[in-house]
Design a protein around this motif. Structure first.
Motif, mmCIF file in Angstrom:
data_model
loop_
_atom_site.group_PDB
_atom_site.id
_atom_site.type_symbol
_atom_site.label_atom_id
_atom_site.label_comp_id
_atom_site.label_asym_id
_atom_site.label_seq_id
_atom_site.Cartn_x
_atom_site.Cartn_y
_atom_site.Cartn_z
ATOM 1 N N ALA A 121 -11.916 49.676 -19.914
ATOM 2 C CA ALA A 121 -13.305 50.280 -19.823
ATOM 3 C C ALA A 121 -13.461 50.901 -18.477
ATOM 4 O O ALA A 121 -14.140 51.910 -18.158
ATOM 5 C CB ALA A 121 -14.258 49.205 -19.614
ATOM 6 N N ARG A 122 -12.674 50.686 -17.523
ATOM 7 C CA ARG A 122 -12.696 51.121 -16.036
ATOM 8 C C ARG A 122 -11.522 52.483 -16.106
ATOM 9 O O ARG A 122 -11.554 52.874 -14.946
ATOM 10 C CB ARG A 122 -12.194 50.058 -15.455
ATOM 11 N N GLY A 123 -11.006 52.778 -17.238
ATOM 12 C CA GLY A 123 -10.188 53.852 -17.100
ATOM 13 C C GLY A 123 -8.601 53.601 -16.747
ATOM 14 O O GLY A 123 -7.929 54.530 -16.500
ATOM 15 N N HIS A 124 -8.274 52.233 -16.553
ATOM 16 C CA HIS A 124 -6.970 51.826 -16.051
ATOM 17 C C HIS A 124 -6.204 51.762 -17.500
ATOM 18 O O HIS A 124 -6.405 51.309 -18.375
ATOM 19 C CB HIS A 124 -6.930 50.584 -15.441
ATOM 20 N N LYS A 125 -4.823 52.047 -17.036
ATOM 21 C CA LYS A 125 -3.738 52.145 -18.363
ATOM 22 C C LYS A 125 -3.213 50.633 -18.319
ATOM 23 O O LYS A 125 -2.814 50.352 -17.292
ATOM 24 C CB LYS A 125 -2.789 53.194 -18.140
ATOM 25 N N VAL A 126 -3.165 49.878 -19.494
ATOM 26 C CA VAL A 126 -2.992 48.463 -19.166
ATOM 27 C C VAL A 126 -2.213 48.221 -20.388
ATOM 28 O O VAL A 126 -2.267 48.583 -21.557
ATOM 29 C CB VAL A 126 -4.312 47.751 -19.615
ATOM 30 N N ILE A 127 -1.148 47.178 -20.244
ATOM 31 C CA ILE A 127 -0.538 46.730 -21.407
ATOM 32 C C ILE A 127 -0.803 45.114 -20.995
ATOM 33 O O ILE A 127 -0.735 44.366 -19.936
ATOM 34 C CB ILE A 127 0.969 46.891 -21.564
#
Length: 493
Positions: free
Chosen positions: A65-71
């Protein structure tokens, strides 16, 4: 410059002896504040679990939602939550597992089961590294435990995401080595890339015999990207796990359903990336039966067409007549398209095609010296070509039984030079598919133009489709990505 951030559920999960890396607790990350405002974070979620509505789940959810790229992403978490879901993605992995596991000495395996722990695509068994890498590319999660079961052949029986706390002391060195390699390989960008506004992945297959774009065209796309502030990188099938690191995806490999190109499109779409062509366009274009019904429902002129089953095969003869063109639902570059001159040929060809598909297409044979191709981009005409029939043949590409092929000539025209009725009909057909990039094939008849098919992955080769526009063709295509990315950044669709 983008930075990586590691999330742990409890501060004590990151032991004092662990490497000094940017680590924060899940509580601090979920609290928002300065971290929530950052737009350049790449997050590794190492929480103790990812079940639905858990702290680990919410960390990935809010990261997206914050636009962070996550795994792992929320999609990956959902896929791993149920065998019924993740088994849809394991067919190719099962084939690789069978090849690699059956080579191992019997003593190294239990009779019916084998477990493998995978950290960032690596494992402690060198011979199984290709399998570990592919599993990670499919389910991008920091730590995975995979159970293989022998039931006639080796197959994946279960996949489970493990927390950081599951890493035993003797496995810590391997874990951190794999993580360091992952961070360095995927997230540390060359300094020159800092000037780029967006990162665009361009999927291609260097071994494809008839690719949508040749090597020179691919290089021109890269050059056009640089001119527009877009970093265009060529990626291949093996780079599936890398996909979420980009802002957009451009597929320059022939697309098919049940194929990795479709999986790439779905993944990109689910990550909120701009993708051409999108999975919906691929679904609508690659199956000729669907496309035939779509054109008919919207009264788009086309050759007389029938959908055939084994029971109504002879309708092709009574309602269309000979010669009749037979097509498998999925095919490209004139593959899977045959002409039957009489009943014997109709029966023989259809019998072969029905072994591949329960439905096939029969179409009226309309010979013309050339086919029109109108490229459409974002609901606007883009380029126009005449594709001439291959010599002494009724198609633009003639496929030989030995695998060779010959192509007819071509003539590239400006949109202004093309017959207005042809361009209008192409736009009408493309509008039914979407707002992506399409190649609409048409024939001119005494009653006006008719649509043969709409391609979701049209050819753009150097020296062919770009003869009129030159490098402007490549700039317009990359410019379309920039416009869409700018709209998304501004919060508009």
């Amino acid at each position: 410059m983008a930075e990586h951030l590691l999330l742990v559920e409890q501060e004590a999960d990151w032991k004092p002896a662990f490497p000094r890396l940017p680590v924060v607790s899940a509580r601090d990350y979920l609290a928002g504040g300065e971290l929530a405002q950052r737009k350049d974070l790449r997050v590794i979620n190492l929480c103790r679990g990812y079940r639905y509505l858990s702290v680990g789940y919410y960390c990935s959810l809010l990261a997206e939602a914050r636009g962070h790229k996550v795994i792992p992403s929320v999609r990956t978490i959902q896929e791993l939550s149920s065998r019924e879901i993740y088994s849809l993605e394991t067919e190719e992995l099962d084939a690789l597992a069978q090849r690699l596991l059956r080579r191992r000495k019997a003593g190294a395996l239990t009779p019916t089961a084998y477990e493998l722990t995978i950290c960032f695509g690596h494992c402690d068994v060198p011979s199984l590294e290709p399998l570990a890498r592919q599993i990670f590319e499919t389910f991008r999660c920091p730590i995975l435990k995979v159970e293989f079961r022998l039931q006639g052949t080796w197959r994946i029986g279960a996949i489970k995401a493990l927390p950081l706390t599951a890493v035993l002391e003797e496995g810590e060195a391997s874990f951190f080595s794999a993580m360091e390699g992952y961070l360095t390989r995927r997230w540390h960008r060359p300094r020159a890339r800092l000037a780029y506004r967006y990162d665009l992945a361009m999927l291609y297959d260097p071994a494809e015999e008839l690719p949508p774009s040749d090597k020179k065209a691919l290089a021109l796309f890269v050059r056009a990207g640089k001119a527009l502030g877009v970093n265009v990188e060529l990626i291949q099938r093996k780079d599936y796990s890398k996909l979420a690191e980009y802002d957009a995806l451009f597929i320059r490999e022939t697309t098919r359903i049940g194929h990795h190109t479709f999986r790439f499109a779905k993944k990109a779409d689910s990550e909120g990336m701009v993708v051409i062509d999108d999975p919906e366009s691929i679904l609508r274009c690659t199956n000729k039966v669907y496309l035939a019904e779509l054109l008919a429902a919207h009264k788009v002129p086309r050759p007389k067409t029938l959908v055939l089953r084994r029971e109504n095969l002879m309708d092709a003869a009574t309602q269309i007549g000979y010669p009749v063109v037979l097509k498998i639902p999925e095919g490209s570059f004139s593959r899977g398209v045959f002409k039957a001159a009489d009943r014997a040929e109709l029966t023989r060809i259809a019998g072969r095609l029905f072994r591949e598909s329960d439905l096939i297409l029969a179409q009226e044979y309309l010979y013309t010296p050339f086919d029109w191709r109108v490229g459409v981009l974002g609901r606007k005409p883009f380029y126009c070509c005449k594709y001439l029939m291959s010599g002494d043949h009724w198609q633009i590409v003639k496929h030989e039984s030995d695998g060779r092929h010959t192509e007819g000539g071509f003539e590239t025209l400006s949109i202004a030079e093309a017959p207005p009725a042809v361009v209008r009909m192409a736009l009408k057909a493309a509008d039914l598919i979407g707002d992506g990039l399409y190649g609409v094939d048409l024939k001119e008849t005494p009653d006006g133009p008719v649509v043969i098919e709409v391609n979701d992955n049209p050819s753009m080769e150097a020296g062919v489709e770009d003869l009129v526009l030159g490098e402007e063709l490549y700039r317009r295509l990359i410019g379309e990505f920039v416009e869409r990315l700018d709209r998304r950044r501004a919060g508009k669709k």
